[in-house]
Design a protein around this motif. Structure first.
Motif, PDB file in Angstrom:
ATOM      1  N   LYS A 218       0.820  -1.219   0.000  1.00  0.00           N
ATOM      2  CA  LYS A 218       0.000   0.000   0.000  1.00  0.00           C
ATOM      3  C   LYS A 218       0.851   1.265   0.000  1.00  0.00           C
ATOM      4  O   LYS A 218       0.558   2.221  -0.723  1.00  0.00           O
ATOM      5  N   PHE A 219       1.900   1.317   0.820  1.00  0.00           N
ATOM      6  CA  PHE A 219       2.702   2.536   0.949  1.00  0.00           C
ATOM      7  C   PHE A 219       3.340   2.933  -0.386  1.00  0.00           C
ATOM      8  O   PHE A 219       3.189   4.078  -0.847  1.00  0.00           O
ATOM      9  N   LYS A 220       4.037   2.022  -1.011  1.00  0.00           N
ATOM     10  CA  LYS A 220       4.710   2.337  -2.276  1.00  0.00           C
ATOM     11  C   LYS A 220       3.707   2.631  -3.390  1.00  0.00           C
ATOM     12  O   LYS A 220       3.974   3.456  -4.266  1.00  0.00           O
ATOM     13  N   THR A 221       2.560   1.964  -3.358  1.00  0.00           N
ATOM     14  CA  THR A 221       1.526   2.225  -4.370  1.00  0.00           C
ATOM     15  C   THR A 221       0.994   3.644  -4.234  1.00  0.00           C
ATOM     16  O   THR A 221       0.833   4.367  -5.228  1.00  0.00           O
ATOM     17  N   ILE A 222       0.746   4.065  -2.980  1.00  0.00           N
ATOM     18  CA  ILE A 222       0.241   5.429  -2.745  1.00  0.00           C
ATOM     19  C   ILE A 222       1.272   6.456  -3.210  1.00  0.00           C
ATOM     20  O   ILE A 222       0.933   7.439  -3.888  1.00  0.00           O
ATOM     21  N   ILE A 223       2.533   6.254  -2.871  1.00  0.00           N
ATOM     22  CA  ILE A 223       3.597   7.184  -3.282  1.00  0.00           C
ATOM     23  C   ILE A 223       3.697   7.252  -4.801  1.00  0.00           C
ATOM     24  O   ILE A 223       3.691   8.342  -5.405  1.00  0.00           O
ATOM     25  N   SER A 224       3.775   6.103  -5.445  1.00  0.00           N
ATOM     26  CA  SER A 224       3.982   6.048  -6.900  1.00  0.00           C
ATOM     27  C   SER A 224       2.830   6.691  -7.661  1.00  0.00           C
ATOM     28  O   SER A 224       3.037   7.533  -8.544  1.00  0.00           O
ATOM     29  N   LEU A 225       1.609   6.307  -7.304  1.00  0.00           N
ATOM     30  CA  LEU A 225       0.455   6.821  -8.046  1.00  0.00           C
ATOM     31  C   LEU A 225       0.129   8.272  -7.671  1.00  0.00           C
ATOM     32  O   LEU A 225      -0.468   8.990  -8.471  1.00  0.00           O
ATOM     33  N   SER A 226       0.547   8.704  -6.480  1.00  0.00           N
ATOM     34  CA  SER A 226       0.369  10.121  -6.124  1.00  0.00           C
ATOM     35  C   SER A 226       1.261  11.008  -6.978  1.00  0.00           C
ATOM     36  O   SER A 226       0.889  12.136  -7.318  1.00  0.00           O
ATOM     37  N   ILE A 227       2.439  10.522  -7.314  1.00  0.00           N
ATOM     38  CA  ILE A 227       3.328  11.266  -8.215  1.00  0.00           C
ATOM     39  C   ILE A 227       2.672  11.388  -9.593  1.00  0.00           C
ATOM     40  O   ILE A 227       2.655  12.465 -10.199  1.00  0.00           O
ATOM     41  N   VAL A 228       2.115  10.271 -10.076  1.00  0.00           N
ATOM     42  CA  VAL A 228       1.395  10.292 -11.357  1.00  0.00           C
ATOM     43  C   VAL A 228       0.231  11.275 -11.287  1.00  0.00           C
ATOM     44  O   VAL A 228      -0.008  12.077 -12.207  1.00  0.00           O
ATOM     45  N   TYR A 229      -0.481  11.234 -10.181  1.00  0.00           N
ATOM     46  CA  TYR A 229      -1.642  12.102  -9.927  1.00  0.00           C
ATOM     47  C   TYR A 229      -1.236  13.581  -9.980  1.00  0.00           C
ATOM     48  O   TYR A 229      -1.875  14.405 -10.657  1.00  0.00           O
ATOM     49  N   THR A 230      -0.161  13.918  -9.279  1.00  0.00           N
ATOM     50  CA  THR A 230       0.309  15.310  -9.228  1.00  0.00           C
ATOM     51  C   THR A 230       0.723  15.803 -10.604  1.00  0.00           C
ATOM     52  O   THR A 230       0.413  16.939 -10.999  1.00  0.00           O
ATOM     53  N   ILE A 231       1.411  14.958 -11.351  1.00  0.00           N
ATOM     54  CA  ILE A 231       1.816  15.330 -12.716  1.00  0.00           C
ATOM     55  C   ILE A 231       0.584  15.585 -13.578  1.00  0.00           C
ATOM     56  O   ILE A 231       0.521  16.546 -14.349  1.00  0.00           O
ATOM     57  N   GLY A 232      -0.433  14.727 -13.427  1.00  0.00           N
ATOM     58  CA  GLY A 232      -1.673  14.899 -14.188  1.00  0.00           C
ATOM     59  C   GLY A 232      -2.355  16.218 -13.889  1.00  0.00           C
ATOM     60  O   GLY A 232      -2.813  16.921 -14.806  1.00  0.00           O
ATOM     61  N   GLN A 233      -2.420  16.583 -12.612  1.00  0.00           N
ATOM     62  CA  GLN A 233      -3.035  17.864 -12.243  1.00  0.00           C
ATOM     63  C   GLN A 233      -2.235  19.042 -12.807  1.00  0.00           C
ATOM     64  O   GLN A 233      -2.811  20.038 -13.270  1.00  0.00           O
ATOM     65  N   ALA A 234      -0.908  18.919 -12.780  1.00  0.00           N
ATOM     66  CA  ALA A 234      -0.064  19.988 -13.330  1.00  0.00           C
ATOM     67  C   ALA A 234      -0.267  20.123 -14.839  1.00  0.00           C
ATOM     68  O   ALA A 234      -0.337  21.238 -15.369  1.00  0.00           O
ATOM     69  N   VAL A 235      -0.389  18.988 -15.519  1.00  0.00           N
ATOM     70  CA  VAL A 235      -0.614  19.011 -16.973  1.00  0.00           C
ATOM     71  C   VAL A 235      -1.953  19.662 -17.293  1.00  0.00           C
ATOM     72  O   VAL A 235      -2.073  20.448 -18.246  1.00  0.00           O
ATOM     73  N   MET A 236      -2.990  19.379 -16.481  1.00  0.00           N
ATOM     74  CA  MET A 236      -4.296  20.013 -16.693  1.00  0.00           C
ATOM     75  C   MET A 236      -4.198  21.525 -16.548  1.00  0.00           C
ATOM     76  O   MET A 236      -4.799  22.286 -17.321  1.00  0.00           O
ATOM     77  N   SER A 237      -3.440  21.969 -15.551  1.00  0.00           N
ATOM     78  CA  SER A 237      -3.279  23.407 -15.343  1.00  0.00           C
ATOM     79  C   SER A 237      -2.568  24.050 -16.534  1.00  0.00           C
ATOM     80  O   SER A 237      -2.979  25.115 -17.009  1.00  0.00           O
ATOM     81  N   ILE A 238      -1.535  23.383 -17.038  1.00  0.00           N
ATOM     82  CA  ILE A 238      -0.802  23.909 -18.197  1.00  0.00           C
ATOM     83  C   ILE A 238      -1.692  23.938 -19.434  1.00  0.00           C
ATOM     84  O   ILE A 238      -1.666  24.884 -20.227  1.00  0.00           O
ATOM     85  N   SER A 239      -2.523  22.897 -19.591  1.00  0.00           N
ATOM     86  CA  SER A 239      -3.375  22.797 -20.782  1.00  0.00           C
ATOM     87  C   SER A 239      -4.373  23.947 -20.861  1.00  0.00           C
ATOM     88  O   SER A 239      -4.856  24.286 -21.946  1.00  0.00           O
ATOM     89  N   SER A 240      -4.700  24.552 -19.717  1.00  0.00           N
ATOM     90  CA  SER A 240      -5.721  25.609 -19.689  1.00  0.00           C
ATOM     91  C   SER A 240      -5.124  27.011 -19.800  1.00  0.00           C
ATOM     92  O   SER A 240      -5.854  27.997 -19.648  1.00  0.00           O
ATOM     93  N   ILE A 241      -3.813  27.106 -20.035  1.00  0.00           N
ATOM     94  CA  ILE A 241      -3.182  28.420 -20.201  1.00  0.00           C
ATOM     95  C   ILE A 241      -3.472  28.932 -21.601  1.00  0.00           C
ATOM     96  O   ILE A 241      -2.992  28.383 -22.597  1.00  0.00           O
TER      97      ILE A 241
ATOM     98  N   ALA B 145      -0.364  17.066  -0.550  1.00  0.00           N
ATOM     99  CA  ALA B 145      -0.791  15.751  -0.067  1.00  0.00           C
ATOM    100  C   ALA B 145       0.348  14.742  -0.157  1.00  0.00           C
ATOM    101  O   ALA B 145       0.583  13.952   0.774  1.00  0.00           O
ATOM    102  N   LEU B 146       1.068  14.769  -1.264  1.00  0.00           N
ATOM    103  CA  LEU B 146       2.189  13.842  -1.466  1.00  0.00           C
ATOM    104  C   LEU B 146       3.309  14.124  -0.468  1.00  0.00           C
ATOM    105  O   LEU B 146       3.855  13.192   0.148  1.00  0.00           O
ATOM    106  N   ILE B 147       3.652  15.398  -0.289  1.00  0.00           N
ATOM    107  CA  ILE B 147       4.737  15.772   0.625  1.00  0.00           C
ATOM    108  C   ILE B 147       4.390  15.385   2.061  1.00  0.00           C
ATOM    109  O   ILE B 147       5.224  14.820   2.791  1.00  0.00           O
ATOM    110  N   VAL B 148       3.157  15.681   2.477  1.00  0.00           N
ATOM    111  CA  VAL B 148       2.722  15.342   3.842  1.00  0.00           C
ATOM    112  C   VAL B 148       2.794  13.843   4.068  1.00  0.00           C
ATOM    113  O   VAL B 148       3.257  13.373   5.127  1.00  0.00           O
ATOM    114  N   PHE B 149       2.363  13.073   3.080  1.00  0.00           N
ATOM    115  CA  PHE B 149       2.378  11.615   3.223  1.00  0.00           C
ATOM    116  C   PHE B 149       3.813  11.096   3.341  1.00  0.00           C
ATOM    117  O   PHE B 149       4.087  10.193   4.136  1.00  0.00           O
TER     118      PHE B 149
END
Length: 711
Positions: free
Chosen positions: A86-109, A218-222
């Protein structure tokens, strides 16, 4: 009080009996839910207004994304239980998650591809591609960690901390609701701001950027709490075992389909050659519940349209709540607010009252009522839509043209639409409504005022709106056919404003920070976009500077403002309404939100409670996966029904979904009637007893064999 407890020989910091590690998990969950629901709150409007997709495509992509978010938890559970933990899965997919949110923000510029700096992206496909990539990454991230975070929090407690574990899940659920509630209030406000480098537009980069930042937090706190976590190693996934058991039973039954093989009591009993009796019995209980899940996706098909169709419905309504202006996407906050109120009210008041009335309100009956209420909510939405449709303008279709007349003069005028179509008298300083004509038949306009007549040949008017401005000037008549370049109601509650100069001299007009340029006599400006609220108009001519005239505009309207006089401190104007403002108030959506929230309380809360009560403890994850799967399938149903119905009226689509759920509700009620409740603990106790007897029998046989071997 901070203390230390021991878990498996390891000293674990605790706070008032709770592992300190859970506080990192709760904060992580709050930030993650803020990130997800904040992004989702503005998503459908981003599709409609930034990518310029129509309502149907925006709805389709929105529900595809939501479906994917509820399909990927199975993927996340398999990775966590069978490979990474569970721990490594949360870390790994949270990184993917954060990148996805950043890409969405860039796409809307907007400025990313706005090379000519006209306020419109020059390469929309680039923004679409980035958006799709971002949404896929977000779906993998949020879905992948969904089954892991709560279970990982539960792992932090010892077996003797059942009370603390129960309270943790209550706090955990509260953090979910708090994150979703705050984010659906905040991100629409951020979206409503204006930002940009070269041109000011709705601030989608900020609306997506803040959720991206929260996901990073969220990722940093975890990660910070890493050294305090109890990390359970992967022990295999029960869903895999259940799937293999079912697969083997089907395959073995097919191999022994001949009549020479005796039938077995249940088709799963064909797995007994390979799997133990306990797993088979537990799988039977789970399948019995999963069978009841079959009709449930239809509920989610309606429920999740709060973020798509209902939000789009709110864009055509008046969001003025006095001192507060509500954004269309903020109406979604009504649901979490009502949930916080309704759950304790239903548990403490409604259910006890029903019990006092002698009604056996079983869990399956509660679910049935929830489905009925959801259908009722869509009937309410349809009634609201009917009222909205009455206020929407009708634009010319193929083969049609629309013309309205404004008499700018001081005497009566008559316009004859030739050949012999219609004669329309117009009084001074009066505007008619739009009149619809067959564009192939209309070819001449005769304008008469007093004893004077002027003719104007017209052509190429198909599917267009025009305004005919007429005015008597001395003994002559002037007529100007102006193109009204409006093909739809203004979006996002904005207003379209233009000016006509009804003076002899040229005038300069400024409204807010927008300058309309010099307007010659009888000339019209282009329409410009303005938000709702009071706007000041300043005019000046070469000889004088006028005073200020102001008007409070509504939402979703279009006006032609006629400048009649500009001298000294006087600015005399006439307001001509081209498109009426939104008159149906957003408050009329509250009843449908209230009904569907009641439906959620009866359906969702009860559904999970029922499922857990009818399955063995080792199979909770299977039921959780099945429950999430019903949400995913429900969103897929929206795509199928909305795509196949071909209904042109939105109210009719609401009625269609309500009717479908009502039919499914009846089917579920019949299934529930024949369902027999079981006690998994009792069944497992019987299995334990049988296993003990079998173990004793095997031991006795071993002793007998040992005695025989010694003889």
């Amino acid at each position: 009080m901070v203390a230390k407890s021991k878990s498996n020989g390891k000293s674990v910091p605790s706070f008032f009996g709770y592992p300190i590690s859970i506080f990192f998990i709760v904060i992580n969950e709050f930030c993650e839910r803020f990130s997800y629901y904040g992004m989702r709150a503005v998503l459908v409007l981003y599709f409609k207004y930034f990518l310029h997709w129509d309502d149907n495509l925006s709805t389709a992509v929105y529900h595809t994304f939501v479906a994917l978010c509820y399909l990927t938890p199975i993927f996340g559970a398999l990775i966590a239980d069978s490979w990474l933990g569970k721990f490594k899965t949360i870390i790994s997919l949270s990184i993917v998650y954060t990148i996805g949110q950043a890409v969405m923000s860039i796409s809307s510029i907007n400025d990313l591809t706005d090379y000519n700096r006209d306020g419109t992206p020059d390469h929309i496909p680039v923004h679409i591609a980035l958006s799709i990539v971002g949404l896929i990454l977000i779906a993998l991230g949020t879905g992948g960690i969904k089954p892991c975070v709560s279970a990982f929090g539960g792992d932090q407690f010892d077996d003797d901390q059942e009370k603390q574990r129960t309270r943790f899940f209550s706090i955990f659920y509260l953090s979910i609701n708090a994150g979703s509630l705050i984010s659906t209030i905040v991100t629409p406000i951020l979206r409503g701001q204006e930002c940009g480098i070269h041109s000011k537009q709705r601030c989608y980069p900020l609306a997506f950027g803040v959720p991206a930042a929260l996901m990073a937090v969220a990722l940093i706190v975890f990660i910070i709490g890493s050294g305090m976590y109890k990390k359970v190693q992967p022990q295999g996934n029960i869903m895999v075992q259940v799937s293999k058991c079912i697969g083997f039973a089907i395959k073995n039954r097919f191999r022994h389909r001949s009549k020479e093989f005796p039938k077995r009591q249940h088709w799963l009993d064909w797995a007994s050659e390979k799997y133990n009796k306990r797993l088979i019995a537990q799988t039977k209980m789970v399948l019995k519940v999963l069978f009841l899940y079959i009709p449930l996706p239809m509920f989610w098909a309606l429920f999740d349209q709060q973020g798509s169709r209902w939000t789009l419905q709110a864009t055509t309504m008046d969001g003025n709540f006095g001192a507060v202006q509500i954004q269309p996407d903020q109406m979604q906050t009504v649901n979490p607010i009502l949930i916080i109120v309704m759950v304790p009210v239903v548990d403490a008041v409604i259910y006890p009252l029903i019990k006092k009335c002698g009604i056996n309100f079983t869990p399956l009956r509660k679910i049935t009522v929830g489905m009925f209420l959801a259908a009722l909510a869509f009937v309410a939405a349809a009634l609201v839509q009917v009222q909205i449709d009455k206020t929407l303008p009708v634009f010319p279709s193929a083969g049609q043209t629309q013309i309205k007349i404004i008499n700018l003069g001081s005497v009566d005028a008559t316009v004859q639409f030739e050949p012999g179509l219609q004669s329309v008298p117009v009084a001074p300083d009066v505007a008619t409504d739009y009149m619809t004509f067959d564009s192939s038949k209309l070819n001449l306009l005769n304008v008469t005022s007093g004893n004077q007549t002027v003719s104007q040949v017209v052509s190429s008017l198909e599917k267009k709106r025009h305004t005919l401005a007429v005015k008597n000037v001395g003994t002559t008549i002037e007529a100007e056919l102006l193109l009204d370049n409006i093909t739809s109601k203004p979006e996002e509650g904005n207003n379209l404003i233009r000016f006509i100069n009804n003076m002899a001299q040229t005038v300069n007009i400024t409204m807010g920070s927008t300058h309309f340029g010099p307007l010659e006599s009888l000339a019209a400006s282009n329409y410009e976009v303005f938000s709702g609220g009071r706007k000041a108009i300043i005019g000046n001519t070469s000889s004088s500077s006028c005073g200020i005239s102001s008007m409070k505009f509504g939402f979703g309207s279009a006006y032609t403002i006629v400048i009649n006089e500009c001298s000294g401190s006087s600015l005399e104007v006439t307001y001509v309404e081209d498109i009426p403002p939104n008159t149906v108030h957003m408050a009329w959506q509250i009843p449908q939100y209230f009904i569907i929230t009641c439906a959620e309380v009866f359906f969702s809360v009860t559904g999970l409670e029922f499922s857990y009560s009818q399955a063995p403890s080792s199979m909770k994850s299977v039921l959780q996966a099945g429950w999430l799967l019903t949400v995913a399938v429900g969103n897929i149903i929206v795509l199928i029904v909305a795509g196949a119905s071909r209904l042109s009226e939105q109210w009719a689509e609401y009625v269609l979904f309500a009717a479908l759920l009502l039919v499914v509700c009846i089917i579920f009620a019949v299934m529930a009637y024949f369902y027999t409740y079981v006690d998994p603990n009792e069944i497992e106790a019987q299995l334990d007893e049988e296993e003990k007897k079998q173990a004793k029998k095997d031991k006795d046989l071993e002793k007998e064999a040992e005695v025989v071997s010694r003889m």
